[in-house]
Scaffold this motif. Sequence first.
Motif, PDB file in Angstrom:
ATOM      1  N   SER A   1     -36.063 -15.682 -15.612  1.00 24.54           N
ATOM      2  CA  SER A   1     -36.246 -14.856 -16.815  1.00 24.54           C
ATOM      3  C   SER A   1     -35.347 -13.627 -16.791  1.00 24.54           C
ATOM      4  O   SER A   1     -34.728 -13.288 -17.804  1.00 24.54           O
ATOM      5  CB  SER A   1     -37.700 -14.419 -16.930  1.00 24.54           C
ATOM      6  OG  SER A   1     -38.510 -15.550 -17.086  1.00 24.54           O
ATOM      7  N   LEU A   2     -35.281 -12.963 -15.651  1.00 22.12           N
ATOM      8  CA  LEU A   2     -34.407 -11.802 -15.559  1.00 22.12           C
ATOM      9  C   LEU A   2     -32.948 -12.231 -15.738  1.00 22.12           C
ATOM     10  O   LEU A   2     -32.174 -11.546 -16.405  1.00 22.12           O
ATOM     11  CB  LEU A   2     -34.580 -11.073 -14.229  1.00 22.12           C
ATOM     12  CG  LEU A   2     -33.719  -9.817 -14.100  1.00 22.12           C
ATOM     13  CD1 LEU A   2     -34.160  -8.748 -15.092  1.00 22.12           C
ATOM     14  CD2 LEU A   2     -33.750  -9.277 -12.689  1.00 22.12           C
ATOM     15  N   GLY A   3     -32.596 -13.370 -15.166  1.00 21.03           N
ATOM     16  CA  GLY A   3     -31.244 -13.890 -15.343  1.00 21.03           C
ATOM     17  C   GLY A   3     -30.927 -14.122 -16.808  1.00 21.03           C
ATOM     18  O   GLY A   3     -29.846 -13.766 -17.287  1.00 21.03           O
ATOM     19  N   GLY A   4     -31.868 -14.692 -17.536  1.00 21.29           N
ATOM     20  CA  GLY A   4     -31.677 -14.903 -18.971  1.00 21.29           C
ATOM     21  C   GLY A   4     -31.524 -13.592 -19.717  1.00 21.29           C
ATOM     22  O   GLY A   4     -30.667 -13.453 -20.600  1.00 21.29           O
ATOM     23  N   ALA A   5     -32.356 -12.604 -19.355  1.00 24.39           N
ATOM     24  CA  ALA A   5     -32.262 -11.293 -20.001  1.00 24.39           C
ATOM     25  C   ALA A   5     -30.929 -10.621 -19.680  1.00 24.39           C
ATOM     26  O   ALA A   5     -30.301 -10.018 -20.558  1.00 24.39           O
ATOM     27  CB  ALA A   5     -33.424 -10.401 -19.556  1.00 24.39           C
TER      28      ALA A   5
ATOM     29  N   VAL B   1     -28.102  -9.414 -22.296  1.00 25.78           N
ATOM     30  CA  VAL B   1     -27.704  -8.010 -22.361  1.00 25.78           C
ATOM     31  C   VAL B   1     -26.225  -7.832 -22.027  1.00 25.78           C
ATOM     32  O   VAL B   1     -25.500  -7.135 -22.749  1.00 25.78           O
ATOM     33  CB  VAL B   1     -28.586  -7.143 -21.432  1.00 25.78           C
ATOM     34  CG1 VAL B   1     -28.021  -5.733 -21.289  1.00 25.78           C
ATOM     35  CG2 VAL B   1     -30.012  -7.085 -21.959  1.00 25.78           C
ATOM     36  N   ILE B   2     -25.756  -8.449 -20.957  1.00 28.02           N
ATOM     37  CA  ILE B   2     -24.353  -8.256 -20.566  1.00 28.02           C
ATOM     38  C   ILE B   2     -23.410  -8.868 -21.594  1.00 28.02           C
ATOM     39  O   ILE B   2     -22.386  -8.271 -21.943  1.00 28.02           O
ATOM     40  CB  ILE B   2     -24.073  -8.807 -19.153  1.00 28.02           C
ATOM     41  CG1 ILE B   2     -24.731  -7.917 -18.103  1.00 28.02           C
ATOM     42  CG2 ILE B   2     -22.577  -8.889 -18.889  1.00 28.02           C
ATOM     43  CD1 ILE B   2     -24.495  -8.341 -16.663  1.00 28.02           C
ATOM     44  N   THR B   3     -23.737 -10.049 -22.093  1.00 28.35           N
ATOM     45  CA  THR B   3     -22.855 -10.685 -23.074  1.00 28.35           C
ATOM     46  C   THR B   3     -22.775  -9.865 -24.351  1.00 28.35           C
ATOM     47  O   THR B   3     -21.680  -9.584 -24.860  1.00 28.35           O
ATOM     48  CB  THR B   3     -23.327 -12.124 -23.382  1.00 28.35           C
ATOM     49  OG1 THR B   3     -23.403 -12.852 -22.145  1.00 28.35           O
ATOM     50  CG2 THR B   3     -22.370 -12.831 -24.317  1.00 28.35           C
ATOM     51  N   ILE B   4     -23.925  -9.459 -24.875  1.00 27.79           N
ATOM     52  CA  ILE B   4     -23.935  -8.657 -26.104  1.00 27.79           C
ATOM     53  C   ILE B   4     -23.330  -7.275 -25.841  1.00 27.79           C
ATOM     54  O   ILE B   4     -22.565  -6.757 -26.667  1.00 27.79           O
ATOM     55  CB  ILE B   4     -25.368  -8.528 -26.675  1.00 27.79           C
ATOM     56  CG1 ILE B   4     -25.940  -9.916 -26.994  1.00 27.79           C
ATOM     57  CG2 ILE B   4     -25.380  -7.647 -27.907  1.00 27.79           C
ATOM     58  CD1 ILE B   4     -25.147 -10.726 -27.990  1.00 27.79           C
TER      59      ILE B   4
ATOM     60  N   PHE C   1     -20.135 -12.863 -20.139  1.00 26.99           N
ATOM     61  CA  PHE C   1     -20.981 -14.041 -19.968  1.00 26.99           C
ATOM     62  C   PHE C   1     -20.827 -14.614 -18.560  1.00 26.99           C
ATOM     63  O   PHE C   1     -21.815 -14.956 -17.905  1.00 26.99           O
ATOM     64  CB  PHE C   1     -20.642 -15.110 -21.015  1.00 26.99           C
ATOM     65  CG  PHE C   1     -21.402 -16.385 -20.826  1.00 26.99           C
ATOM     66  CD1 PHE C   1     -22.739 -16.467 -21.179  1.00 26.99           C
ATOM     67  CD2 PHE C   1     -20.797 -17.501 -20.266  1.00 26.99           C
ATOM     68  CE1 PHE C   1     -23.463 -17.642 -20.987  1.00 26.99           C
ATOM     69  CE2 PHE C   1     -21.500 -18.669 -20.069  1.00 26.99           C
ATOM     70  CZ  PHE C   1     -22.836 -18.746 -20.428  1.00 26.99           C
ATOM     71  N   GLY C   2     -19.596 -14.727 -18.085  1.00 31.56           N
ATOM     72  CA  GLY C   2     -19.353 -15.261 -16.743  1.00 31.56           C
ATOM     73  C   GLY C   2     -19.984 -14.405 -15.665  1.00 31.56           C
ATOM     74  O   GLY C   2     -20.593 -14.909 -14.713  1.00 31.56           O
TER      75      GLY C   2
ATOM     76  N   PHE D   1     -24.589 -13.487 -11.907  1.00 34.37           N
ATOM     77  CA  PHE D   1     -25.788 -12.768 -11.492  1.00 34.37           C
ATOM     78  C   PHE D   1     -26.987 -13.708 -11.468  1.00 34.37           C
ATOM     79  O   PHE D   1     -27.775 -13.715 -10.528  1.00 34.37           O
ATOM     80  CB  PHE D   1     -26.052 -11.588 -12.438  1.00 34.37           C
ATOM     81  CG  PHE D   1     -27.296 -10.811 -12.111  1.00 34.37           C
ATOM     82  CD1 PHE D   1     -27.242  -9.760 -11.231  1.00 34.37           C
ATOM     83  CD2 PHE D   1     -28.517 -11.144 -12.675  1.00 34.37           C
ATOM     84  CE1 PHE D   1     -28.383  -9.036 -10.906  1.00 34.37           C
ATOM     85  CE2 PHE D   1     -29.663 -10.442 -12.369  1.00 34.37           C
ATOM     86  CZ  PHE D   1     -29.595  -9.371 -11.478  1.00 34.37           C
ATOM     87  N   THR D   2     -27.099 -14.507 -12.521  1.00 38.20           N
ATOM     88  CA  THR D   2     -28.223 -15.441 -12.627  1.00 38.20           C
ATOM     89  C   THR D   2     -28.173 -16.482 -11.516  1.00 38.20           C
ATOM     90  O   THR D   2     -29.201 -16.785 -10.893  1.00 38.20           O
ATOM     91  CB  THR D   2     -28.226 -16.121 -14.010  1.00 38.20           C
ATOM     92  OG1 THR D   2     -28.278 -15.092 -15.008  1.00 38.20           O
ATOM     93  CG2 THR D   2     -29.396 -17.057 -14.173  1.00 38.20           C
ATOM     94  N   ILE D   3     -27.001 -17.020 -11.252  1.00 40.62           N
ATOM     95  CA  ILE D   3     -26.855 -17.993 -10.167  1.00 40.62           C
ATOM     96  C   ILE D   3     -27.288 -17.371  -8.846  1.00 40.62           C
ATOM     97  O   ILE D   3     -28.054 -17.963  -8.080  1.00 40.62           O
ATOM     98  CB  ILE D   3     -25.401 -18.499 -10.085  1.00 40.62           C
ATOM     99  CG1 ILE D   3     -25.076 -19.387 -11.278  1.00 40.62           C
ATOM    100  CG2 ILE D   3     -25.143 -19.236  -8.769  1.00 40.62           C
ATOM    101  CD1 ILE D   3     -23.591 -19.716 -11.431  1.00 40.62           C
ATOM    102  N   ALA D   4     -26.820 -16.159  -8.578  1.00 40.81           N
ATOM    103  CA  ALA D   4     -27.138 -15.500  -7.311  1.00 40.81           C
ATOM    104  C   ALA D   4     -28.632 -15.216  -7.169  1.00 40.81           C
ATOM    105  O   ALA D   4     -29.223 -15.492  -6.117  1.00 40.81           O
ATOM    106  CB  ALA D   4     -26.336 -14.206  -7.192  1.00 40.81           C
ATOM    107  N   ILE D   5     -29.264 -14.706  -8.229  1.00 38.76           N
ATOM    108  CA  ILE D   5     -30.677 -14.343  -8.116  1.00 38.76           C
ATOM    109  C   ILE D   5     -31.562 -15.593  -8.011  1.00 38.76           C
ATOM    110  O   ILE D   5     -32.543 -15.611  -7.281  1.00 38.76           O
ATOM    111  CB  ILE D   5     -31.123 -13.398  -9.254  1.00 38.76           C
ATOM    112  CG1 ILE D   5     -32.450 -12.711  -8.892  1.00 38.76           C
ATOM    113  CG2 ILE D   5     -31.247 -14.110 -10.576  1.00 38.76           C
ATOM    114  CD1 ILE D   5     -32.824 -11.574  -9.801  1.00 38.76           C
ATOM    115  N   VAL D   6     -31.189 -16.656  -8.708  1.00 41.74           N
ATOM    116  CA  VAL D   6     -31.965 -17.898  -8.624  1.00 41.74           C
ATOM    117  C   VAL D   6     -31.785 -18.541  -7.245  1.00 41.74           C
ATOM    118  O   VAL D   6     -32.751 -19.044  -6.657  1.00 41.74           O
ATOM    119  CB  VAL D   6     -31.577 -18.866  -9.771  1.00 41.74           C
ATOM    120  CG1 VAL D   6     -32.140 -20.247  -9.546  1.00 41.74           C
ATOM    121  CG2 VAL D   6     -32.062 -18.311 -11.105  1.00 41.74           C
TER     122      VAL D   6
END
Length: 192
Positions: free
Chosen positions: A40-44, A48-51, A138-139, A144-149
């Motif tokens: 969920s944090l990865g999605g958020a 946030v970073i993309t926008i 986005f990348g 970040f999402t890959i690392a946290i998961v």
Amino acid sequence: MKAMILLIVSGALINNVVLNQFLGICSFLGVSKQMKASISLGGAVIFVITIASAVTSLLYDHVLAPLELDFMKTIVFILVIAALVQVVEMFLKKKSPSMYKALGIYLPLITTNCAVLGVALTNVQNGYDFYQSVLSGFGTALGFTIAIVLLASIRSRIREEDIPAPLRGAPIVMISAALMSIAFLGFSGLSF
């Protein structure tokens, strides 16, 4: 097309914001205790970073640079990021109260997450146009999402193992993160 893919892969793997640049460590270590919260944090963070990359690119290119207000970019970028995080926070509070509670203090911490501001500033520093900024953002968020998961997955396995007492808790998590960082160094040889 090749340049677009390279920007995404570079942000996600080669220059991973957490494991290579060491930005965003507090939420990386704090939220990675639970897989669901990490996703969920990865999605958020992706949102946030993309926008934020898109909005800060537009503001810089069309307002700050033409008016020679470059010195204000950090303050303006922080305000944009804070506003976006508030939108995400209100959305999660209304649509998914359980996720809002699971993320706890780490959701507002996205506002002060140096990874988010770092991406916006790096995009400007690299002279990226709007599309390059969005792809880079986005990348980076994907990385970040890959690392946290991955860390959440490792931590769930660690809980089931017999770890020596002096290494339990934070020490084994830090060792795991360090080993992940070393593993991600292997991507630095990628070329397209």
